[in-house]
Design a protein around this motif. Structure first.
Motif, PDB file in Angstrom:
ATOM      1  N   ILE A 111      38.896  52.765  20.345  1.00 41.00           N
ATOM      2  CA  ILE A 111      37.893  51.252  19.434  1.00 41.00           C
ATOM      3  C   ILE A 111      37.173  51.484  21.044  1.00 41.00           C
ATOM      4  O   ILE A 111      37.739  51.391  21.258  1.00 41.00           O
ATOM      5  CB  ILE A 111      38.170  50.915  18.601  1.00 41.00           C
ATOM      6  N   ARG A 112      35.968  51.664  21.167  1.00 41.49           N
ATOM      7  CA  ARG A 112      35.464  50.755  22.498  1.00 41.49           C
ATOM      8  C   ARG A 112      34.574  49.760  22.110  1.00 41.49           C
ATOM      9  O   ARG A 112      33.128  50.359  21.127  1.00 41.49           O
ATOM     10  CB  ARG A 112      34.460  51.983  23.202  1.00 41.49           C
ATOM     11  N   PRO A 113      34.696  48.866  22.703  1.00 42.38           N
ATOM     12  CA  PRO A 113      33.329  47.450  22.087  1.00 42.38           C
ATOM     13  C   PRO A 113      31.852  48.024  23.005  1.00 42.38           C
ATOM     14  O   PRO A 113      32.173  48.716  24.062  1.00 42.38           O
ATOM     15  CB  PRO A 113      34.384  45.983  23.469  1.00 42.38           C
ATOM     16  N   VAL A 114      31.056  47.074  22.024  1.00 42.51           N
ATOM     17  CA  VAL A 114      29.672  47.433  22.194  1.00 42.51           C
ATOM     18  C   VAL A 114      29.464  46.592  23.433  1.00 42.51           C
ATOM     19  O   VAL A 114      29.495  44.900  23.354  1.00 42.51           O
ATOM     20  CB  VAL A 114      28.858  47.071  20.961  1.00 42.51           C
ATOM     21  N   LEU A 115      29.151  46.949  24.747  1.00 38.56           N
ATOM     22  CA  LEU A 115      29.304  45.648  25.974  1.00 38.56           C
ATOM     23  C   LEU A 115      27.534  46.067  25.647  1.00 38.56           C
ATOM     24  O   LEU A 115      26.211  46.981  26.175  1.00 38.56           O
ATOM     25  CB  LEU A 115      29.612  46.994  27.138  1.00 38.56           C
ATOM     26  N   GLY A 116      26.917  44.837  26.303  1.00 36.64           N
ATOM     27  CA  GLY A 116      25.378  44.696  26.318  1.00 36.64           C
ATOM     28  C   GLY A 116      25.257  44.752  27.690  1.00 36.64           C
ATOM     29  O   GLY A 116      24.979  45.520  28.343  1.00 36.64           O
ATOM     30  N   ARG A 117      25.258  43.922  28.533  1.00 40.57           N
ATOM     31  CA  ARG A 117      25.081  43.066  30.290  1.00 40.57           C
ATOM     32  C   ARG A 117      26.896  42.629  30.656  1.00 40.57           C
ATOM     33  O   ARG A 117      27.461  42.115  30.205  1.00 40.57           O
ATOM     34  CB  ARG A 117      23.677  42.644  29.876  1.00 40.57           C
ATOM     35  N   VAL A 118      26.676  43.334  32.080  1.00 41.76           N
ATOM     36  CA  VAL A 118      28.661  42.952  32.789  1.00 41.76           C
ATOM     37  C   VAL A 118      27.375  42.154  34.180  1.00 41.76           C
ATOM     38  O   VAL A 118      26.346  43.100  34.664  1.00 41.76           O
ATOM     39  CB  VAL A 118      29.135  44.047  32.985  1.00 41.76           C
ATOM     40  N   PHE A 119      27.714  41.069  34.404  1.00 40.09           N
ATOM     41  CA  PHE A 119      27.108  40.626  35.735  1.00 40.09           C
ATOM     42  C   PHE A 119      28.552  39.892  36.369  1.00 40.09           C
ATOM     43  O   PHE A 119      29.499  40.365  36.152  1.00 40.09           O
ATOM     44  CB  PHE A 119      26.396  38.954  34.864  1.00 40.09           C
ATOM     45  N   PRO A 120      28.709  40.318  38.228  1.00 37.69           N
ATOM     46  CA  PRO A 120      29.252  39.797  39.124  1.00 37.69           C
ATOM     47  C   PRO A 120      29.672  38.031  38.379  1.00 37.69           C
ATOM     48  O   PRO A 120      28.965  37.276  38.426  1.00 37.69           O
ATOM     49  CB  PRO A 120      28.571  39.783  39.979  1.00 37.69           C
ATOM     50  N   PHE A 121      30.598  37.700  39.093  1.00 37.57           N
ATOM     51  CA  PHE A 121      31.280  36.550  39.103  1.00 37.57           C
ATOM     52  C   PHE A 121      29.976  35.258  39.666  1.00 37.57           C
ATOM     53  O   PHE A 121      29.673  34.120  38.840  1.00 37.57           O
ATOM     54  CB  PHE A 121      32.775  36.580  39.741  1.00 37.57           C
ATOM     55  N   ASP A 122      29.486  36.135  40.425  1.00 34.41           N
ATOM     56  CA  ASP A 122      28.604  34.616  41.447  1.00 34.41           C
ATOM     57  C   ASP A 122      27.724  35.108  40.948  1.00 34.41           C
ATOM     58  O   ASP A 122      26.922  33.549  40.806  1.00 34.41           O
ATOM     59  CB  ASP A 122      28.376  35.558  42.878  1.00 34.41           C
ATOM     60  N   ASP A 123      27.158  35.547  40.196  1.00 38.22           N
ATOM     61  CA  ASP A 123      26.291  35.794  38.705  1.00 38.22           C
ATOM     62  C   ASP A 123      26.464  35.076  37.506  1.00 38.22           C
ATOM     63  O   ASP A 123      25.298  35.145  36.700  1.00 38.22           O
ATOM     64  CB  ASP A 123      24.988  37.179  38.728  1.00 38.22           C
ATOM     65  N   LYS A 130      28.314  42.856  23.609  1.00 38.43           N
ATOM     66  CA  LYS A 130      28.750  41.667  24.516  1.00 38.43           C
ATOM     67  C   LYS A 130      28.676  41.508  26.041  1.00 38.43           C
ATOM     68  O   LYS A 130      28.094  42.258  26.888  1.00 38.43           O
ATOM     69  CB  LYS A 130      30.220  41.553  24.449  1.00 38.43           C
ATOM     70  N   VAL A 131      27.648  40.236  26.388  1.00 34.20           N
ATOM     71  CA  VAL A 131      27.879  39.867  27.979  1.00 34.20           C
ATOM     72  C   VAL A 131      29.225  39.129  28.690  1.00 34.20           C
ATOM     73  O   VAL A 131      30.304  38.616  28.199  1.00 34.20           O
ATOM     74  CB  VAL A 131      26.894  38.462  27.566  1.00 34.20           C
ATOM     75  N   VAL A 132      29.496  40.250  29.133  1.00 33.82           N
ATOM     76  CA  VAL A 132      30.630  39.513  30.836  1.00 33.82           C
ATOM     77  C   VAL A 132      30.900  39.722  32.007  1.00 33.82           C
ATOM     78  O   VAL A 132      29.769  40.166  32.769  1.00 33.82           O
ATOM     79  CB  VAL A 132      31.780  41.285  30.141  1.00 33.82           C
ATOM     80  N   ILE A 133      31.174  39.049  32.652  1.00 38.72           N
ATOM     81  CA  ILE A 133      31.731  38.595  34.110  1.00 38.72           C
ATOM     82  C   ILE A 133      32.430  39.533  34.317  1.00 38.72           C
ATOM     83  O   ILE A 133      33.474  39.000  34.077  1.00 38.72           O
ATOM     84  CB  ILE A 133      31.058  36.945  34.067  1.00 38.72           C
ATOM     85  N   THR A 134      32.330  39.602  35.257  1.00 39.13           N
ATOM     86  CA  THR A 134      33.648  40.126  36.327  1.00 39.13           C
ATOM     87  C   THR A 134      33.800  40.079  37.680  1.00 39.13           C
ATOM     88  O   THR A 134      32.803  39.816  38.018  1.00 39.13           O
ATOM     89  CB  THR A 134      33.517  42.409  36.264  1.00 39.13           C
ATOM     90  N   VAL A 173      42.248  36.778  37.697  1.00 41.07           N
ATOM     91  CA  VAL A 173      40.743  37.435  35.590  1.00 41.07           C
ATOM     92  C   VAL A 173      40.058  38.135  37.001  1.00 41.07           C
ATOM     93  O   VAL A 173      39.285  38.497  38.011  1.00 41.07           O
ATOM     94  CB  VAL A 173      40.636  36.454  36.248  1.00 41.07           C
ATOM     95  N   ARG A 174      40.136  39.445  35.534  1.00 40.23           N
ATOM     96  CA  ARG A 174      39.607  40.130  35.926  1.00 40.23           C
ATOM     97  C   ARG A 174      38.368  40.205  35.541  1.00 40.23           C
ATOM     98  O   ARG A 174      37.188  41.141  36.163  1.00 40.23           O
ATOM     99  CB  ARG A 174      39.953  41.694  35.556  1.00 40.23           C
ATOM    100  N   ALA A 175      38.101  39.880  34.370  1.00 38.54           N
ATOM    101  CA  ALA A 175      36.750  40.444  33.173  1.00 38.54           C
ATOM    102  C   ALA A 175      36.692  39.306  32.265  1.00 38.54           C
ATOM    103  O   ALA A 175      37.731  38.968  31.533  1.00 38.54           O
ATOM    104  CB  ALA A 175      35.605  41.391  32.584  1.00 38.54           C
ATOM    105  N   ALA A 176      35.727  38.561  32.306  1.00 41.37           N
ATOM    106  CA  ALA A 176      36.004  37.083  31.392  1.00 41.37           C
ATOM    107  C   ALA A 176      34.274  36.992  30.684  1.00 41.37           C
ATOM    108  O   ALA A 176      33.348  37.810  30.851  1.00 41.37           O
ATOM    109  CB  ALA A 176      35.628  35.906  31.907  1.00 41.37           C
ATOM    110  N   SER A 177      34.860  37.624  29.143  1.00 43.41           N
ATOM    111  CA  SER A 177      33.493  37.891  28.798  1.00 43.41           C
ATOM    112  C   SER A 177      32.941  36.404  27.234  1.00 43.41           C
ATOM    113  O   SER A 177      33.722  35.702  27.242  1.00 43.41           O
ATOM    114  CB  SER A 177      33.979  38.338  27.148  1.00 43.41           C
TER     115      SER A 177
END
Length: 344
Positions: A302-314, A330-334, A34-38
């Protein structure tokens, strides 16, 4: 391998980090790094114990995500090792109408994407080009993006000259503005926050109505359409009475959900009859629809609108931020590549 586990109805206290052996794919399955989850609104419902579909306690949460195939089990024709993929939220829903026979869902009754590695059915995956979207952007497609796509294309569809009405600035609504604009529709969008008017216009909305300044926003929709109303309404708020007042005769209301909470049972049958519109419930979408969405996003850039990106530990902080209700986009965890052999 690290993953997060979640107990339905336990709130954020039910989210915990877990360490386990690296899973092994079986027949017809692949191992995905997994590289990212939303996050999406379904997570809020699961945390509160009010999600409408079965949820397995102690399962891995999040239905949205993207990753790279790192190994395959027996009898897998594709996608190959190294392919970047997204997964349909309902893995056995390949095409056609939704049914209870395919109700098992990623991040609910099945393990989800908030893990370093996950085993997934190969038949549920859709390859996504490496050069179109970042991992964080691609992770937003399987639920929010696909729900918007289904809302716009799964029923009557968009026809030349159509007007599409979107409500609010949640993930599904923002995708609906972008996709409907790309398909040539005229878009009317509503918001209760004046600061978000500019974003909606940037994404393609032709008319933006502030429902706090304009309480009779259905009347404003009709005024903006020469009295006709919107041909297709993407209804996410659960305010069907207002959507019925705004929809055109013979139009459609795609009922996505009720982010304002479950409304009282007060729908007037007379209003339904006189509107002359179709009410169509939308349950995310099939794998075939996900493939069509990925193609459309690529074609229209089309580029999805991202809000904040957090690392997996957070990840817990990402959940808190999303639940705070202030996120725009969108709030995403990478996750970083792990090269995990099961001992991490």
């Amino acid at each position: 391998m690290r993953s997060y586990r979640l107990d339905s109805g336990a709130g954020l206290g039910g989210l915990r980090l877990d360490v386990s052996e690296l899973p092994v794919p079986g027949p017809g399955e692949v191992l995905v790094e997994v590289r990212a989850a939303s996050l999406s609104y379904r997570e809020a419902m699961i945390l509160e114990g009010r999600y409408v579909l079965p949820v397995r306690d102690g399962g891995i949460p999040l239905a949205e995500g993207v990753g790279v195939v790192s190994a395959t089990g027996p009898d897998v024709a594709g996608p190959p090792v190294g392919a970047r993929v997204v997964v349909a939220a309902f893995p056995r829903w390949q095409d056609g109408p939704f049914s209870l026979d395919v109700i098992d869902q990623i991040g609910g009754s099945l393990d989800g994407m908030l893990a370093e590695h996950v085993v997934l059915p190969a038949a549920a995956l859709v390859e996504i080009p490496d050069d179109d979207l970042t991992d964080a952007e691609a992770a937003t497609l399987p639920v929010a993006g696909l729900t918007a796509w289904n809302a716009l294309t799964g029923g009557r569809g968009i026809r030349p000259g159509d007007t599409v009405l979107t409500l609010g600035t949640g993930g599904v609504s923002l995708f609906a503005v972008q996709l409907a604009t790309a398909m040539g529709a005229r878009v009317i969008a509503t918001t209760g926050n004046e600061a978000r008017v500019g974003l909606l216009r940037e994404l393609g909305a032709d008319v933006v109505l502030n429902y706090r300044d304009t309480p009779d926003w259905p009347g404003a929709v009709r005024a903006a359409t020469g009295g006709r109303g919107a041909d297709l309404v993407v209804e996410v708020a659960g305010n069907l009475e207002s959507s019925l007042a705004a929809v055109a005769l013979g139009g459609e209301i795609a009922v996505v959900g009720f982010v304002g909470g479950r409304p009282p049972a007060s729908l007037d049958p007379y209003a339904v009859f006189t509107a002359g519109a179709t009410l169509r419930p939308v349950a995310v979408g099939s794998r075939a629809q996900l493939a069509a969405l990925v193609a459309a996003v690529s074609t229209h850039r089309i580029r999805p609108v991202l809000g904040r990106v957090f690392p997996f530990d957070d990840a817990p902080a990402a959940f808190r931020h999303y639940l705070g209700g202030t996120a725009i986009g969108k709030v995403v965890i990478t996750l970083e590549p792990t090269h995990d052999n099961g001992g991490k």
